[in-house]
Enzyme design. Structure first.
Site, PDB file in Angstrom:
ATOM      1  CG  ASP A  23       3.710   1.472  -1.578  1.00 47.27           C
ATOM      2  OD1 ASP A  23       4.086   1.519  -2.761  1.00 47.27           O
ATOM      3  OD2 ASP A  23       4.479   1.592  -0.613  1.00 47.27           O
ATOM      4  CD  GLU A  71       5.762  -1.737  -3.986  1.00 42.73           C
ATOM      5  OE1 GLU A  71       6.577  -1.076  -4.633  1.00 42.73           O
ATOM      6  OE2 GLU A  71       5.551  -1.567  -2.775  1.00 42.73           O
TER       7      GLU A  71
END
Length: 171
Positions: A23, A71
Site C-alpha cells: 500500500d 502503490e
C-alpha cells in the site's frame, strides 16, 4: 524484522496467496535512499521480492510467478522507475488523465495514448478511480455511473495495464 516478515509472506504463500499489494511502497526505502543509522543498507525490496535471503530464509516462490505491485502514487521526486525494478506500479497519473477526459466528455482533453509513466504498460496497474480519488480527494466522486463504465470500457480495451476495480461504497 525482515526475517519475521518473510516468514509471514511464506506462510501466506503456503495458504495459497499468489499476490501482494504494498500500500505505501514509496515510503519503504530503495537501496540508494538514506538509511536508518541502525541499518547496514536498504534491502527490504531485495528480500521481499526474493532477490536476497535473510538469515537463510528466501521468498518461497519466484517473484515472477506472483502478482506483486506497489502503490507508488506519482508525484514530484518519486522514483517510479527505480520502484519499477522491483514490482508493478500504480499508474495514478494515467487515472487522472482518464478522469479528466471522462469529466469533460472530450477525448482531446488529455493524452491517453501514453501511460504518463516511465514504467512499461505491461507493469502498470490502472484504474478509473481509487479509494483516494473517491473518498479522500473527491476527485472522482462527481463522475456518473455511465462515466465510470465508459472509463472501464476504455481500460479493458487497452493493451497492457492490469485494471484494478474500485467498488464505490455508495451509489
Amino acid at each position: 524484522i525482515q526475517h519475521y516478515y518473510l516468514q509471514y509472506v511464506n506462510d501466506l504463500l503456503a495458504c495459497g496467496a499468489r499476490g501482494f499489494r504494498y500500500d505505501t511502497a514509496k515510503h519503504i526505502g530503495l537501496p540508494d535512499d538514506p538509511r536508518d543509522s541502525l541499518s547496514e543498507r536498504n534491502n527490504f525490496w531485495d528480500i521481499a521480492t526474493g532477490r536476497e535471503s535473510v538469515q537463510g530464509l528466501s521468498l518461497a516462490m519466484p517473484a515472477d510467478s506472483l502478482f506483486i505491485y506497489g502503490e507508488v502514487l506519482q508525484d514530484r521526486n518519486v522514483k517510479e522507475a527505480e520502484y519499477g525494478e522491483y514490482m508493478d506500479l500504480t499508474a495514478s497519473a494515467y487515472g487522472h488523465a482518464l478522469r479528466k477526459v471522462l469529466d469533460k466528455g472530450d477525448f482531446n482533453a488529455d493524452s491517453l495514448l501514453n501511460w504518463h509513466h516511465p514504467v512499461d504498460g505491461k507493469h502498470l496497474v490502472t484504474w478509473v478511480e481509487s479509494h483516494d480519488t473517491y473518498a479522500n480527494e473527491h476527485e472522482s466522486a462527481g463522475l456518473t455511473d455511465d462515466q465510470i463504465r465508459m472509463g472501464w470500457i476504455f481500460l479493458a480495451a487497452r493493451q497492457n495495464g492490469t485494471p484494478l476495480f474500485f467498488s464505490r461504497p455508495a451509489g
